[in-house]
Design a protein around this motif. Structure first.
Motif, PDB file in Angstrom:
ATOM      1  N   ASN A   1      41.402  18.607  17.211  1.00 12.77           N
ATOM      2  CA  ASN A   1      41.402  19.878  16.486  1.00 12.77           C
ATOM      3  C   ASN A   1      40.367  20.838  17.062  1.00 12.77           C
ATOM      4  N   ASP A   2      39.188  20.312  17.396  1.00 11.51           N
ATOM      5  CA  ASP A   2      38.152  21.153  17.995  1.00 11.51           C
ATOM      6  C   ASP A   2      38.617  21.756  19.315  1.00 11.51           C
ATOM      7  N   LEU A   3      39.444  21.023  20.037  1.00 10.00           N
ATOM      8  CA  LEU A   3      39.973  21.476  21.322  1.00 10.00           C
ATOM      9  C   LEU A   3      41.218  22.339  21.167  1.00 10.00           C
ATOM     10  N   GLU A   4      41.588  22.630  19.899  1.00 11.54           N
ATOM     11  CA  GLU A   4      42.766  23.450  19.586  1.00 11.54           C
ATOM     12  C   GLU A   4      44.039  22.835  20.174  1.00 11.54           C
ATOM     13  N   LEU A   5      44.192  21.524  19.916  1.00 15.78           N
ATOM     14  CA  LEU A   5      45.396  20.787  20.308  1.00 15.78           C
ATOM     15  C   LEU A   5      46.031  20.216  19.041  1.00 15.78           C
ATOM     16  N   PRO A   6      46.611  21.078  18.196  1.00 18.22           N
ATOM     17  CA  PRO A   6      47.066  20.628  16.878  1.00 18.22           C
ATOM     18  C   PRO A   6      48.209  19.622  16.915  1.00 18.22           C
ATOM     19  N   GLU A   7      49.118  19.789  17.853  1.00 23.90           N
ATOM     20  CA  GLU A   7      50.244  18.845  17.912  1.00 23.90           C
ATOM     21  C   GLU A   7      49.751  17.432  18.233  1.00 23.90           C
TER      22      GLU A   7
END
Length: 445
Positions: free
Chosen positions: A19-25
């Motif tokens: 999530n911190d890396l903006e990889l929601p999938e």
């Protein structure tokens, strides 16, 4: 995770990092693996909500936050996050309720108190929200110890001949937005007014507001929190009262009815504007449209605040115009990507520093037929010099004050991306507006 594959704590930490890396999938996939081996916990639902929101599924994220709150009702941060999601899909009264509950649980939390202010202003409860807007100054990232200032101004007229100081705060975009209040403040105060400003805007502000004295922003220390010594400035200009820039609205914009209906309040340099008009005209007979797609500062939640580069490509294909790049920090890779994705070449203005020469930038934007931008300083400048614009907003936030369009800039066509919608969907919605506005000389009406 390899050594202890059944340990849910590590798996949740992994989802949090994704999530911190903006990889929601990828985060959602990791969470599904957790659910197969252990019962969901409040942290599980918290991370699930984060992932859903970043995947543009705010309504599902709300459900996850509510599940988390059922298990831990006294979780003020979860309530604040819930508030943000409710606002993102237009549930402003619900956002106020969630923010209020969070403040009841932790009344001394500055961020939560400011969140309630934001919720109130977003819901159109202007008087209530403005009355508690002081909470923003206590946030650690904003807090500045200003030394040597006189008493704060109470809105009354000048009686002793001393000056009123408007103290600098916020970034360039908000500085431009709230400067629109200055003419009304000058009339209300009736005495000398001093504006502390970012030096990049000083010339533009001095030209735009007759009778205003513009001074460069007082230097801040490197301490934590920073300090700023105002005593020399106060003594030099005979300053008897001060007010913070973003507090001007509480005196002269107490309701939506108090906003001017006419567009434009900044006066760009006439010669520079003519230079750019001739420059754009020399490229052909197409209308010149300025494009920006993100802020120069990358912050958390950027996926929702700004479109990706590929999202704006349909604009280049949607109408016949000269696309003028207003993205001052565009990289060479971005330029190459746009050129590959579209047959239309992005026009790069030469001989101008778009980050620092803001007086010239204002003149260039005034010479354009239209501007398309998310909520950046580019969009604020367009509104301030009365250039028609299409604003791409992630929500109807606090600056909207409950209105359907941005009340600060009458020439803006404000389009809102719901927390459940993608940027590509919003931009496809914007293309017909672009076509209509170009056919009517930049105006929608």
């Amino acid at each position: 995770m390899v050594l202890l594959p059944e340990e849910a704590g590590w798996q949740l930490s992994y989802a949090a990092v994704l999530n911190d890396l903006e990889l929601p999938e990828e985060a959602l996939s990791a969470l599904q693996a957790v659910a197969k081996t252990s019962a969901p916990t409040p942290e599980y639902y918290f991370q699930e909500a984060r992932a859903f929101f970043d995947a543009f599924k705010a309504s599902q994220a709300i459900i996850s936050y509510r599940k988390s709150l059922l298990m831990t009702p006294a979780a003020p941060q979860a309530l604040n996050n819930l508030r943000l999601l409710e606002q993102s899909i237009g549930r402003m009264p619900d956002g106020v309720k969630s923010a209020t509950r969070a403040c009841v649980l932790e009344p001394g939390n500055t961020a939560l108190q400011h969140g309630l202010t934001d919720a109130l202003l977003s819901a159109g409860e202007i008087e209530h929200g403005q009355a508690r807007n002081f909470w923003r100054h206590l946030k650690p990232e904003i807090l500045i110890i200003r030394q040597g200032l006189p008493e704060e101004w109470n809105g009354g007229p000048c009686r002793d001949g001393q000056s009123l100081l408007i103290c600098h705060e916020q970034g360039i975009g908000d500085e431009i937005r709230f400067a629109s209040c200055i003419p009304d403040i000058q009339k209300r105060f009736g005495g000398p007014v001093i504006l502390e400003s970012d030096k990049r805007l000083a010339t533009l502000f001095a030209r735009s507001f007759p009778g205003l004295t513009v001074v460069e922003k007082v230097q801040r220390s490197d301490s934590n929190p920073p300090t700023a010594q105002y005593r020399p400035l106060v003594e030099e200009h005979g300053i008897g009262r001060y007010i913070m820039l973003a507090d001007l609205q509480s005196f002269v914009r107490p309701s939506l009815e108090a906003f001017p209906r006419t567009a434009g309040y900044l006066t760009p340099d006439v010669t520079e504007t003519r230079h750019w008009k001739d420059h754009f005209r020399a490229t052909g007979k197409q209308p010149a449209v300025g494009l920006s797609w993100r802020s120069g500062m990358r912050r958390a939640g950027a996926r929702h605040n700004y479109p990706e580069l590929q999202d704006i490509v349909p604009f280049l294909k949607g109408a016949d115009f000269l696309p003028v790049c207003l993205q001052y920090d565009m990289s060479s890779s971005e330029r190459t990507a746009i050129q590959k994705a579209s047959t239309k070449q992005l026009y790069i203005p030469a001989g101008i520093d778009q980050r620092n020469e803001l007086d010239r930038v204002a003149a260039m934007i005034a010479a354009l037929d239209l501007v398309i931008s998310p909520n950046t300083s580019v969009l604020m400048i367009a509104g301030a010099v009365a250039t028609p614009s299409i604003g791409l907003h992630s929500e109807r936030g606090a600056t909207f004050l409950g209105a359907k369009t941005d009340p600060w800039f009458p020439e803006e066509c404000s389009l809102i991306k719901s927390g459940d919608g993608s940027w590509s969907a919003l931009i496809n919605e914007a293309i017909p507006y672009l076509t209509r506005m170009l056919s009517k000389g930049g105006r929608l009406k």
